[in-house]
Design a protein around this motif. Structure first.
Motif, PDB file in Angstrom:
ATOM      1  N   PRO A   1      -0.659   0.563  11.892  1.00 26.47           N
ATOM      2  CA  PRO A   1      -0.391   0.122  13.267  1.00 26.47           C
ATOM      3  C   PRO A   1      -1.344   0.745  14.275  1.00 26.47           C
ATOM      4  CG  PRO A   1       1.518   1.256  12.335  1.00 26.47           C
ATOM      5  CD  PRO A   1       0.498   1.206  11.276  1.00 26.47           C
TER       6      PRO A   1
ATOM      7  N   SER B   1       9.623  13.110   1.216  1.00 25.84           N
ATOM      8  CA  SER B   1       9.083  13.213   2.574  1.00 25.84           C
ATOM      9  C   SER B   1       8.184  12.026   2.889  1.00 25.84           C
ATOM     10  CB  SER B   1       8.272  14.493   2.732  1.00 25.84           C
ATOM     11  OG  SER B   1       9.020  15.599   2.334  1.00 25.84           O
ATOM     12  N   TYR B   2       7.378  11.635   1.908  1.00 29.26           N
ATOM     13  CA  TYR B   2       6.477  10.508   2.168  1.00 29.26           C
ATOM     14  C   TYR B   2       7.262   9.215   2.354  1.00 29.26           C
ATOM     15  CZ  TYR B   2       2.445   7.473   1.998  1.00 29.26           C
ATOM     16  OH  TYR B   2       1.493   6.554   2.331  1.00 29.26           O
TER      17      TYR B   2
ATOM     18  N   LEU C   1       1.114  17.277   2.765  1.00 33.39           N
ATOM     19  CA  LEU C   1       1.754  16.673   1.589  1.00 33.39           C
ATOM     20  C   LEU C   1       0.900  16.814   0.341  1.00 33.39           C
ATOM     21  CD1 LEU C   1       3.223  13.266   2.791  1.00 33.39           C
ATOM     22  CD2 LEU C   1       4.395  14.948   1.410  1.00 33.39           C
TER      23      LEU C   1
ATOM     24  N   GLY D   1      -5.638   7.228   0.510  1.00 32.13           N
ATOM     25  CA  GLY D   1      -4.639   6.263   0.072  1.00 32.13           C
ATOM     26  C   GLY D   1      -3.294   6.474   0.736  1.00 32.13           C
ATOM     27  N   LEU D   2      -2.925   7.747   0.929  1.00 35.45           N
ATOM     28  CA  LEU D   2      -1.636   8.037   1.558  1.00 35.45           C
ATOM     29  C   LEU D   2      -1.691   7.838   3.072  1.00 35.45           C
ATOM     30  CD1 LEU D   2      -0.587   9.154  -1.102  1.00 35.45           C
ATOM     31  CD2 LEU D   2       0.285  11.109   0.123  1.00 35.45           C
TER      32      LEU D   2
ATOM     33  N   PHE E   1       3.091   5.380  19.069  1.00 38.19           N
ATOM     34  CA  PHE E   1       2.780   5.756  17.683  1.00 38.19           C
ATOM     35  C   PHE E   1       2.579   7.262  17.571  1.00 38.19           C
ATOM     36  CE2 PHE E   1      -0.064   6.690  14.184  1.00 38.19           C
ATOM     37  CZ  PHE E   1       0.518   5.990  13.147  1.00 38.19           C
TER      38      PHE E   1
ATOM     39  N   PRO F   1      -1.857   3.549   4.870  1.00 39.77           N
ATOM     40  CA  PRO F   1      -0.697   2.727   5.242  1.00 39.77           C
ATOM     41  C   PRO F   1       0.031   3.266   6.471  1.00 39.77           C
ATOM     42  CG  PRO F   1      -0.551   3.414   2.943  1.00 39.77           C
ATOM     43  CD  PRO F   1      -1.774   4.049   3.494  1.00 39.77           C
ATOM     44  N   LEU F   2       0.046   4.595   6.631  1.00 39.65           N
ATOM     45  CA  LEU F   2       0.711   5.166   7.807  1.00 39.65           C
ATOM     46  C   LEU F   2      -0.055   4.820   9.075  1.00 39.65           C
ATOM     47  CD1 LEU F   2       1.651   8.770   6.660  1.00 39.65           C
ATOM     48  CD2 LEU F   2       2.953   6.691   6.465  1.00 39.65           C
TER      49      LEU F   2
ATOM     50  N   PHE G   1       6.980  -0.124  13.241  1.00 41.02           N
ATOM     51  CA  PHE G   1       5.998  -0.647  14.184  1.00 41.02           C
ATOM     52  C   PHE G   1       5.547  -2.043  13.770  1.00 41.02           C
ATOM     53  CE2 PHE G   1       5.511   3.666  15.685  1.00 41.02           C
ATOM     54  CZ  PHE G   1       5.246   3.459  17.016  1.00 41.02           C
ATOM     55  N   LEU G   2       5.253  -2.192  12.475  1.00 46.36           N
ATOM     56  CA  LEU G   2       4.689  -3.465  12.026  1.00 46.36           C
ATOM     57  C   LEU G   2       5.720  -4.585  12.112  1.00 46.36           C
ATOM     58  CD1 LEU G   2       2.558  -2.290   9.004  1.00 46.36           C
ATOM     59  CD2 LEU G   2       1.765  -3.132  11.196  1.00 46.36           C
TER      60      LEU G   2
ATOM     61  N   LEU H   1       9.939  16.825   9.558  1.00 44.85           N
ATOM     62  CA  LEU H   1       9.787  16.820   8.110  1.00 44.85           C
ATOM     63  C   LEU H   1       8.971  17.994   7.587  1.00 44.85           C
ATOM     64  CD1 LEU H   1       9.103  13.142   7.040  1.00 44.85           C
ATOM     65  CD2 LEU H   1      10.894  14.649   6.199  1.00 44.85           C
TER      66      LEU H   1
ATOM     67  N   ALA I   1       0.770   4.118  -2.717  1.00 42.20           N
ATOM     68  CA  ALA I   1       0.510   5.513  -2.382  1.00 42.20           C
ATOM     69  C   ALA I   1       1.649   6.395  -2.883  1.00 42.20           C
ATOM     70  CB  ALA I   1       0.352   5.660  -0.871  1.00 42.20           C
TER      71      ALA I   1
ATOM     72  N   LEU J   1       8.200  16.231  -2.052  1.00 44.65           N
ATOM     73  CA  LEU J   1       7.051  15.659  -1.344  1.00 44.65           C
ATOM     74  C   LEU J   1       7.121  14.138  -1.318  1.00 44.65           C
ATOM     75  CD1 LEU J   1       4.129  17.990  -2.442  1.00 44.65           C
ATOM     76  CD2 LEU J   1       5.541  18.088  -0.415  1.00 44.65           C
TER      77      LEU J   1
ATOM     78  N   LEU K   1       0.832  -1.210   0.000  1.00 48.76           N
ATOM     79  CA  LEU K   1       0.000   0.000   0.000  1.00 48.76           C
ATOM     80  C   LEU K   1       0.863   1.254   0.000  1.00 48.76           C
ATOM     81  CD1 LEU K   1      -2.821  -0.994   2.478  1.00 48.76           C
ATOM     82  CD2 LEU K   1      -3.018  -0.675   0.035  1.00 48.76           C
ATOM     83  N   ILE K   2       1.974   1.207   0.753  1.00 50.71           N
ATOM     84  CA  ILE K   2       2.865   2.365   0.806  1.00 50.71           C
ATOM     85  C   ILE K   2       3.448   2.633  -0.574  1.00 50.71           C
ATOM     86  CG2 ILE K   2       5.092   3.157   1.654  1.00 50.71           C
ATOM     87  CD1 ILE K   2       4.353   1.816   4.320  1.00 50.71           C
TER      88      ILE K   2
ATOM     89  N   ILE L   1      10.161   8.895   3.605  1.00 47.88           N
ATOM     90  CA  ILE L   1      10.760   8.903   4.943  1.00 47.88           C
ATOM     91  C   ILE L   1       9.688   8.628   6.002  1.00 47.88           C
ATOM     92  CG2 ILE L   1      11.979  10.309   6.630  1.00 47.88           C
ATOM     93  CD1 ILE L   1      13.093  11.880   4.194  1.00 47.88           C
ATOM     94  N   LEU L   2       8.552   9.281   5.843  1.00 49.90           N
ATOM     95  CA  LEU L   2       7.467   9.142   6.813  1.00 49.90           C
ATOM     96  C   LEU L   2       6.958   7.704   6.876  1.00 49.90           C
ATOM     97  CD1 LEU L   2       6.124  11.359   8.471  1.00 49.90           C
ATOM     98  CD2 LEU L   2       4.288  11.417   6.810  1.00 49.90           C
ATOM     99  N   ALA L   3       6.927   7.047   5.710  1.00 51.43           N
ATOM    100  CA  ALA L   3       6.342   5.715   5.630  1.00 51.43           C
ATOM    101  C   ALA L   3       7.198   4.656   6.320  1.00 51.43           C
ATOM    102  CB  ALA L   3       6.125   5.332   4.171  1.00 51.43           C
TER     103      ALA L   3
ATOM    104  N   LEU M   1       8.175   4.805   9.368  1.00 52.86           N
ATOM    105  CA  LEU M   1       7.784   4.670  10.778  1.00 52.86           C
ATOM    106  C   LEU M   1       6.740   3.583  11.005  1.00 52.86           C
ATOM    107  CD1 LEU M   1       7.717   8.475  11.418  1.00 52.86           C
ATOM    108  CD2 LEU M   1       9.540   6.875  11.902  1.00 52.86           C
ATOM    109  N   PRO M   2       5.614   3.573  10.265  1.00 48.83           N
ATOM    110  CA  PRO M   2       4.674   2.477  10.494  1.00 48.83           C
ATOM    111  C   PRO M   2       5.283   1.121  10.201  1.00 48.83           C
ATOM    112  CG  PRO M   2       4.011   3.796   8.610  1.00 48.83           C
ATOM    113  CD  PRO M   2       5.073   4.551   9.309  1.00 48.83           C
TER     114      PRO M   2
END
Lengths: 215, 61, 234
Positions: C185, A143-144, C164, C177-178, C216, C181-182, A154-155, C227, A123, A140, A119-120, A146-148, A150-151
């Motif tokens: 968790p 940035s996404y 974003l 959609g974005l 989280f 996934p984030l 966790f997973l 960021l 996206a 952008l 999914l990441i 990098i942000l993605a 983190l989850p």
């Protein structure tokens, strides 16, 4: 990539394929001992999916620092390859889950994280295609990427401790594999990583040519 | 031939095909890279950017 | 500039003051039009009625109720939380805001605004949902705690995603959609925590879920703060 590495990659992966089918006997402790050979291909694809993801993030960080479009292209290429291997890992995993656990999908933590990764990637590409300005798209999407991460952390690291997993994550570390399996397993990891690097560098070469033509 | 060997042969054939495809792609990309015009930054080293010329002497009046 | 809030905010000019000023600006604009609040409320209530209507008069077991609750909350959040940055783009005030405040303070102000919206939604939606689903009330304190922590994480992740996509095409579809996934968790932990609350477990029994929710939220908000500058300056 130098000639030597390309040849090595070809011979090595061919050797791994032969060894995976003929070099080792049927696996012990599986419901379908012969089908367990798919692990020699499933685990490397999953590893490359993660490698592509991490590479994409690192190039994203690099882009935000240096603002060179080449890093953005590298990031996109790594994500593309990661997505390809992620699809392969999902399919091979579902096939083996069907054989081994009876159902193709169980929402086991590893399966959850591979879906999250898919999914990441999806996206990420959707975001890239939705922004026209090249530099804005680069910043952008970096940035996404990098942000993605983190989850995913966790997973991968937290969730399996909270929920029980079907995947034997300790088998490799604790020596649950017989020596011959272990040898083929790590050889497969190495061979597929070589393949990844080769394809990656080819794609980056193409992107460099495209950048040259534009600029 | 056992089914295991048959599967192995199929996988090997796929791999050889993929390998040859990559090999040809590699050669073609390298050829393109050699033929492609250089980027403006790279050209700068081949030709001097500025030439120092003596000023033409003022015409006699 | 007639209200006291703005003058006091410029006077104290610390990060609390500036973030607070951004928050107050958004809140007053929102209270004037009630655009986001109305859209969110009508969306959430509609979804809730659709779910309840299609289920009919049967009572669901707690795991199903918890899952449905978070599905409704997630989509209601997706439907309305992207407004914070979209509004700035549509009114062409983003450039002025860039000049007026530090990026981090803008993020914190917007985050606070989204959080308040989300908590208002929780207060409105959850009692209605539990009544319609005929859920037997379990541990209400735990439920409130899970909702609060879940909302903080949800607001933290959706705010940065909203920033974003503020300049992308097809934002509406992209936002969900974005963000999803984030949020995976968070949703896993929140659904599990809500299930425990509905089953009447003690807060200690849901320790793993609560810790996951807290970490989280902390991780997401910290990363967003780091960021946001790159995202906002584009």
């Amino acid at each position: 990539m130098p000639l030597f590495w390309k040849l090595l990659c070809g011979v090595w992966v061919a050797g791994v394929i032969v060894a995976a089918f003929l070099g080792v006997g049927p696996a012990v402790g599986f419901r379908a001992p012969e089908a367990a050979r798919i692990l020699f291909f499933h685990v490397p694809t999953a590893w490359l999916a993660v490698l592509g993801f991490v590479l994409s993030m690192l190039h994203g960080i690099h882009y935000l620092h240096r603002r060179q479009l080449e890093h953005d292209r590298c990031s996109a290429v790594a994500a593309e390859l990661g997505f390809l291997f992620c699809l392969l890992a999902t399919v091979t995993g579902a096939i083996f889950a069907h054989v081994q656990w009876g159902a193709a999908w169980n929402w086991d933590p590893r399966e959850t994280s591979i879906v999250a990764l898919l999914l990441i990637y999806g996206a990420y590409f959707a975001l890239r295609s939705a922004i026209d300005d090249e530099e804005r798209r680069a910043a952008l999407s970096a940035s996404y990427a990098i942000l993605a991460v983190l989850p995913m952390l966790f997973l991968i690291f937290v969730l399996p401790r909270v929920v029980d997993s079907l995947h034997p994550s300790d088998t490799v570390q604790s020596g649950g594999m017989s020596p011959s399996y272990r040898l083929v397993f790590f050889a497969a990891l190495f061979g597929f990583t070589l393949l990844f690097v080769w394809i990656y560098r080819l794609r980056v070469g193409v992107e460099r040519l495209a950048l040259r033509r534009e600029g | 031939m056992s089914s295991l060997t048959a599967v192995m042969v199929v996988v090997l054939v796929i791999w050889v095909g993929l390998f040859l495809y990559l090999w040809r792609l590699d050669a073609r990309i390298r050829e393109l890279a050699e033929r492609a015009p250089r980027a403006p930054g790279e050209e700068a080293h081949e030709a001097p950017a500025a030439v120092i010329e003596p000023r033409p002497a003022a015409p006699e009046r | 500039m007639t209200t006291k809030s703005c003058s006091s905010a410029t006077a104290s000019s610390g990060w609390v003051g500036e973030a607070g000023a951004v928050f107050w600006k958004d809140l007053r604009a929102e209270l004037r039009s009630r655009y986001a609040l109305n859209a969110m409320a009508i969306f959430a209530v509609t979804t809730l009625v659709v779910v309840s209507f299609s289920l009919g008069p049967q009572a669901l077991p707690p795991p199903a109720v918890a899952a449905l609750l978070w599905v409704v909350l997630f989509f209601a959040a997706i439907a309305s939380l992207s407004r914070v940055f979209l509004r700035e783009e549509e009114a062409h005030t983003a450039a002025a805001l860039r000049l007026a405040a530090e990026p981090v303070h803008v993020y914190l102000g917007k985050l606070l605004f989204n959080l308040v919206l989300l908590l208002a939604l929780d207060v409105l939606l959850v009692p209605l949902f539990l009544a319609l689903m005929q859920a037997r009330s379990g541990n209400l304190w735990l439920l409130a705690l899970v909702l609060l922590l879940g909302s903080v994480g949800l607001a933290g992740a959706t705010t940065i995603v909203a920033a974003l996509i503020a300049k992308a095409a097809a934002r509406g579809a992209l936002f969900g959609g974005l963000a999803f996934p984030l949020l995976l968790p968070l949703l896993l932990a929140a659904v599990s925590g809500t299930r425990r609350a509905l089953e009447g477990a003690s807060c200690a029994a849901a320790g793993a879920e609560l810790r996951l929710l807290v970490s989280f939220a902390v991780v997401m908000i910290t990363a967003s703060i780091l960021l946001f500058e790159y995202v906002w300056s584009e």
